[in-house]
Design a protein around this motif. Structure first.
Motif, PDB file in Angstrom:
ATOM      1  N   ARG A 255      49.409  39.013  -3.843  1.00  8.85           N
ATOM      2  CA  ARG A 255      48.937  37.852  -3.090  1.00  8.85           C
ATOM      3  C   ARG A 255      48.424  36.755  -4.002  1.00  8.85           C
ATOM      4  N   HIS A 256      47.711  37.120  -5.059  1.00  6.37           N
ATOM      5  CA  HIS A 256      47.023  36.114  -5.879  1.00  6.37           C
ATOM      6  C   HIS A 256      47.661  35.903  -7.257  1.00  6.37           C
TER       7      HIS A 256
ATOM      8  N   THR B 254      46.621  40.567 -14.803  1.00 10.30           N
ATOM      9  CA  THR B 254      45.409  41.306 -14.436  1.00 10.30           C
ATOM     10  C   THR B 254      45.657  42.805 -14.549  1.00 10.30           C
ATOM     11  N   VAL B 255      44.637  43.519 -14.987  1.00  8.01           N
ATOM     12  CA  VAL B 255      44.676  44.981 -15.044  1.00  8.01           C
ATOM     13  C   VAL B 255      43.467  45.510 -14.277  1.00  8.01           C
TER      14      VAL B 255
ATOM     15  N   CYS C  12      47.181  46.528  -5.529  1.00  7.07           N
ATOM     16  CA  CYS C  12      48.565  46.039  -5.509  1.00  7.07           C
ATOM     17  C   CYS C  12      48.686  44.807  -4.614  1.00  7.07           C
ATOM     18  N   ARG C  13      48.026  44.858  -3.452  1.00  7.01           N
ATOM     19  CA  ARG C  13      48.099  43.711  -2.539  1.00  7.01           C
ATOM     20  C   ARG C  13      47.490  42.477  -3.184  1.00  7.01           C
ATOM     21  N   ASN C  14      46.371  42.624  -3.872  1.00 10.39           N
ATOM     22  CA  ASN C  14      45.753  41.490  -4.552  1.00 10.39           C
ATOM     23  C   ASN C  14      46.672  40.921  -5.622  1.00 10.39           C
ATOM     24  N   ALA C  15      47.335  41.839  -6.358  1.00 10.19           N
ATOM     25  CA  ALA C  15      48.237  41.381  -7.418  1.00 10.19           C
ATOM     26  C   ALA C  15      49.363  40.539  -6.844  1.00 10.19           C
TER      27      ALA C  15
ATOM     28  N   ALA D 288      49.398  35.297 -12.666  1.00 12.36           N
ATOM     29  CA  ALA D 288      48.656  34.142 -13.161  1.00 12.36           C
ATOM     30  C   ALA D 288      47.337  34.536 -13.803  1.00 12.36           C
ATOM     31  N   GLY D 289      46.711  35.606 -13.336  1.00 13.52           N
ATOM     32  CA  GLY D 289      45.425  36.013 -13.896  1.00 13.52           C
ATOM     33  C   GLY D 289      44.299  35.071 -13.508  1.00 13.52           C
ATOM     34  N   PHE D 290      43.084  35.382 -13.939  1.00 14.34           N
ATOM     35  CA  PHE D 290      41.932  34.540 -13.653  1.00 14.34           C
ATOM     36  C   PHE D 290      40.838  34.852 -14.672  1.00 14.34           C
TER      37      PHE D 290
END
Length: 426
Positions: free
Chosen positions: A325-326, A401-402, A320-323, A363-365
């Motif tokens: 933050r990024h 992202t998933v 969740c934090r990554n989602a 945004a995804g990557f």
């Protein structure tokens, strides 16, 4: 078979060998055809009785103490010495030329076989056999009992064959037992080393996750603080990091008591809410009002190991934090949704897995080109792996992202009782 088992087996075989010659000895002694005085016969028979007691004691011994490891030597060498001594002294105590075959000759196979057991090599067994054959030759030359040369040659060959066969068999069995015990010891050492390495890996993973999730996060906020609000958030993060380190130091690794699936779902939701107070949580009714004081698991209910729950909690929070933050687009945080579910696998009530899906529309990557983030590598993937779980990341630029996390459940039986945490919005 272990070496303890080999000793017991050899003791039993030798005891049966002695028993097999008892009818011959008893017939000669009881019929008065032994040709020897009672002062010689009785001590010899008492010696064999003592040897029988020692063999039976060794055959029935259960423990494998230091003294028990050599407990077979005394009765085995007793058979060798008694057989040779009886054969050597028989001419001196016999009453002249015997009409029947001296009963001491019936002990020769037992004496030769015991010699093959007593020594640890084939040449040693043949040497003891040669000594016994020399005593038989002396009996032949004494005139107490004589047989044709061809008969004596056949008996000699028969005793040599017995010595070789017994020695080879005993050496093979003992060698196999040593190899088995060596392999077992190596397997036990490898298992202990693997368990220790796994424990170290889990502990390292736990602390690496704490360092990344709390310490590095607070340092990052401090480094990027631009105003008083940012500095206040950094101070709060630092406080949480210190509290987390102190709590983990006192508590140590996760306990061993597994928890029910609804309790696990509630704890995961609490962990997400604790790190993201602004999120909205919608829980499945089965997990909404569950607490640690709820009744324990019922029969055949799937459970989640405590260490797996701890890893899944931390990995979910970090995902969740990554989602957040990024995944922001033009400064707008993405919508994050978390779903927790348990699924039964296989037939016959297999335990199944507890799965967490963290999905954002950020945004995804490009997963094929992007360097794996430290949070995904340490706090997500590694945490799941050390408890036997899986972590998959699916993403593409512009579509979000998933993150799919799953850990195995224990227990079996009833259909899985799932919980859901949905609509978590940052």
């Amino acid at each position: 078979m272990t070496q303890r088992g080999v000793r017991r087996l050899l003791a039993l075989v030798l005891a049966l060998a002695v028993v097999s010659v008892l009818p011959t000895v008893a017939t000669n002694v009881a019929g008065g055809r032994s040709g020897t005085p009672a002062g010689w016969t009785v001590p010899v028979l008492l010696g064999y009785a003592a040897v029988m007691v020692g063999l039976l004691r060794e055959a029935l011994r259960r423990n494998d103490s230091a003294s028990g490891s050599r407990g077979l030597d005394v009765p085995v060498w007793g058979l060798v010495v008694l057989g040779d001594l009886a054969l050597a002294t028989f001419p001196a105590v016999s009453g002249g030329t015997a009409e029947d075959v001296p009963w001491v000759l019936s002990l020769s196979p037992v004496t030769v076989g015991a010699g093959a057991v007593a020594v640890p090599s084939l040449w040693g067994a043949l040497a003891l056999t040669a000594v016994h054959l020399a005593l038989r030759l002396a009996l032949q030359l004494s005139g107490v009992w004589t047989v044709p040369t061809d008969v004596m040659a056949l008996e000699t060959i028969g005793l040599v064959v017995i010595a070789i066969a017994v020695s080879v068999a005993v050496l093979a069995v003992r060698g196999s037992a040593r190899q088995l015990e060596s392999a077992r010891g190596a397997a036990e050492r490898a298992a202990a080393e693997a368990a220790a390495a796994e424990a170290v890996e889990r502990e390292n993973s736990r602390w690496d996750g704490i360092v990344h999730d709390d310490v590095l996060a607070s340092l990052s906020l401090t480094a990027h603080a631009r105003d008083e609000a940012d500095r206040e958030r950094a101070r709060q993060a630092a406080g949480r990091a210190l509290t987390s380190i102190a709590r983990e130091t006192e508590r140590g690794p996760a306990g061993s008591t597994p928890v029910r699936v609804p309790v696990a779902v509630r704890r995961i939701a609490d962990a997400v809410r604790g790190q993201h107070p602004q999120v909205e949580l919608v829980l499945d009714p089965a997990s909404e009002h569950v607490s640690d004081a709820s009744p324990g698991p019922v029969a055949a209910e799937p459970l989640l190991p405590a260490e797996a729950l701890e890893a899944l909690q931390a990995a979910t929070v970090e995902a969740c934090r990554n989602a957040v933050r990024h995944g922001a687009r033009q400064g707008v945080p993405p919508t994050v949704r978390v779903r927790v579910r348990s699924t039964a696998t296989g037939n016959g009530g297999a335990a199944g897995r507890l799965s967490v899906e963290v999905r954002d529309d950020g945004a995804g990557f490009d997963t094929r080109r992007a360097t794996p983030r430290l949070g995904l590598a340490v706090s997500v993937r590694r945490r799941a792996a050390v408890v036997g779980g899986r972590a998959l990341v699916r993403s593409a630029p512009g579509v979000g992202t998933v993150v799919l996390l799953s850990v195995p459940l224990t227990g079996s039986g009833a259909p899985a009782v799932g919980g859901a945490v949905s609509g978590i919005r940052s």
